[in-house]
Scaffold this active site. Structure first.
Site, PDB file in Angstrom:
ATOM      1  N   LYS A 188       0.819  -1.214   0.000  1.00  0.00           N
ATOM      2  CA  LYS A 188       0.000   0.000   0.000  1.00  0.00           C
ATOM      3  C   LYS A 188       0.859   1.273   0.000  1.00  0.00           C
ATOM      4  CE  LYS A 188      -3.727  -2.370  -0.330  1.00  0.00           C
ATOM      5  NZ  LYS A 188      -4.479  -3.166   0.581  1.00  0.00           N
TER       6      LYS A 188
HETATM    7  C1  LIG Z   1      -5.581  -4.286   0.918  1.00  0.00           C
HETATM    8  C2  LIG Z   1      -7.055  -4.071   0.939  1.00  0.00           C
HETATM    9  C3  LIG Z   1      -7.837  -4.373   2.066  1.00  0.00           C
HETATM   10  C4  LIG Z   1      -7.305  -5.143   3.252  1.00  0.00           C
HETATM   11  O1  LIG Z   1      -6.265  -4.510   3.886  1.00  0.00           O
HETATM   12  P1  LIG Z   1      -5.474  -5.309   5.057  1.00  0.00           P
HETATM   13  O2  LIG Z   1      -4.711  -4.206   5.723  1.00  0.00           O
HETATM   14  O3  LIG Z   1      -4.601  -6.294   4.364  1.00  0.00           O
HETATM   15  O4  LIG Z   1      -6.470  -5.912   5.940  1.00  0.00           O
HETATM   16  C5  LIG Z   1      -9.172  -4.034   2.073  1.00  0.00           C
HETATM   17  N1  LIG Z   1      -9.734  -3.439   1.002  1.00  0.00           N
HETATM   18  C6  LIG Z   1      -9.037  -3.170  -0.125  1.00  0.00           C
HETATM   19  C7  LIG Z   1      -9.725  -2.505  -1.263  1.00  0.00           C
HETATM   20  C8  LIG Z   1      -7.677  -3.503  -0.194  1.00  0.00           C
HETATM   21  O5  LIG Z   1      -6.993  -3.271  -1.316  1.00  0.00           O
END
Ligand SMILES: *Cc1c(COP(=O)(O)O)cnc(C)c1O
Length: 388
Positions: A188
């Site tokens: 991210k």
């Molecule tokens: C990565 C992601 C999540 C989950 O995030 P985590 O921190 O891994 O729980 C939820 N929604 C979207 C759209 C994502 O890309």
């Protein structure tokens, strides 16, 4: 015919980690305080200031933030929650965890974000919340969703996993909905390896999220874990183990300090892709609207039949040339659990299905050198030119 083995390997989303992050982790390790403590508190304060929210609750994932958001806003068994099929499964899974039924509403064919008119059409007497996703970093029209939500006493919980730097009309994502959930997963825009944040302006919801995120214990994480904290606590609900450790927050503080600079780098890569791929038979991301700031999380193209390629074949051909791509996302309603449990099938959300079938995410990260960006462009141009 197989291409010669690639000499350059371009990873999909290498994390942008500098010496500051490394030093901060070492300092946290040497501090003798590893779990939730002073670094988490500082990260929450600085993150709340960055997004302009009254409260930020640091958690160990965005999935935890989504789950807690549903619980604190009172969603329960028998309720319905409307979301997009074009998302990571966690968005829908947490709705199931809350006991509610996920109801999907199709996306806009141009922005690939949930279509407010489809949301309005999906509302029933049981609808309690909407979870829009700021897909790839492009802000959703939250104002339109809030207008629909207020007519039905529904809560807007934003899945801002892709959109920490987003803005609409100057307002920062994290301050636009009722509750907003961020992800700090490894790929991210802001990463702590694993981690998440819940932001809200509601004092009551923030308190409840803290309590439910730490076993349902009546004292907050800071009081319990501080050296002065006592072990006197009550358990007022069977909560969850969702707190962020200081080791992660140490990374987050450094990432936050460099967030804007890294966004600028991804914006430059985005512009380069846009210009270098403009003449190819691929659908590129729509231009960003003037009142929005896009967080440039994913550069996704649609590989449609007229390009001469099937998406998965193009992904494999790129992989043979050392370029690692990804798919965001395979539509959630087509996965076995959702299709079988909720009676969903192909044809129900055609716009999301077209993206699901054709979308390919090219490598994008502030850690990518120019040579890697050019290697991606060269490989895509060589392959897509050649109609098979
Ligand atoms: C990565 C992601 C999540 C989950 O995030 P985590 O921190 O891994 O729980 C939820 N929604 C979207 C759209 C994502 O890309």
């Amino acid at each position: 015919m197989r291409a010669a083995p690639a000499t350059t390997v371009v990873d999909f989303a290498p994390p942008a980690i500098g010496p500051e992050e490394v030093a901060a982790v070492v300092a946290a390790l040497q501090s003798g305080w590893l779990s939730t403590g002073p670094r988490v508190k500082a990260f929450e304060e600085q993150f709340a200031a960055y997004v302009g929210a009254r409260h930020a609750v640091a958690l160990n994932s965005c999935t935890a933030a989504l789950h807690l958001s549903l619980l604190v806003s009172g969603v329960e068994s028998g309720d319905e929650v409307i979301t997009t099929p074009l998302t990571f499964c966690a968005t829908a899974n947490t709705i199931v965890h809350s006991g509610a039924t996920p109801v999907f509403a199709d996306i806009d064919p141009l922005t690939w974000n949930i279509d407010p008119s489809a949301v309005a059409a999906a509302v029933t007497a049981r609808t309690r919340a909407f979870i829009p996703v700021h897909y790839a970093g492009r802000p959703v029209d939250v104002a339109a969703l809030r207008a629909i939500a207020s007519r039905h006493q529904a809560v807007v919980i934003e899945d801002a996993a892709h959109c920490v730097e987003g803005r609409v009309d100057g307002d920062r994502i994290g301050h636009t909905g009722d509750l907003t959930c961020f992800s700090f997963y490894a790929t991210k825009n802001l990463t702590t390896g694993e981690g998440g944040m819940l932001t809200t302006d509601s004092d009551a919801w923030a308190d409840e999220a803290r309590r439910l995120g730490l076993h349902g214990m009546s004292r907050d994480a800071w009081a319990r874990y501080s050296r002065r904290g006592t072990a006197l606590y009550d358990v007022v609900a069977p909560g969850f183990k969702y707190n962020m450790p200081d080791l992660m927050a140490a990374i987050g503080l450094q990432q936050l300090a460099r967030l804007e600079e890294r966004l600028a780098r991804r914006e430059a890569i985005w512009r380069r892709y846009d210009e270098a791929l403009a003449d190819l038979p691929l659908t590129r991301p729509a231009p960003v609207e003037a009142n929005q700031r896009h967080a440039r999380h994913l550069y996704t193209v649609l590989v449609e039949p007229e390009s001469g390629w099937q998406r998965d074949d193009l992904a494999s051909a790129l992989r043979e040339r050392g370029i690692v791509t990804s798919v965001h996302f395979r539509a959630v309603h087509l996965f076995t659990y959702y299709a079988e449990r909720f009676g969903l099938r192909r044809g129900m959300f055609p716009n999301a299905e077209r993206v699901s079938d054709c979308t390919l995410s090219l490598p994008l990260s502030a850690a990518m050198p120019d040579a890697h960006v050019e290697a991606v462009i060269d490989a895509v141009r060589q392959l897509v030119r050649r109609i098979r």
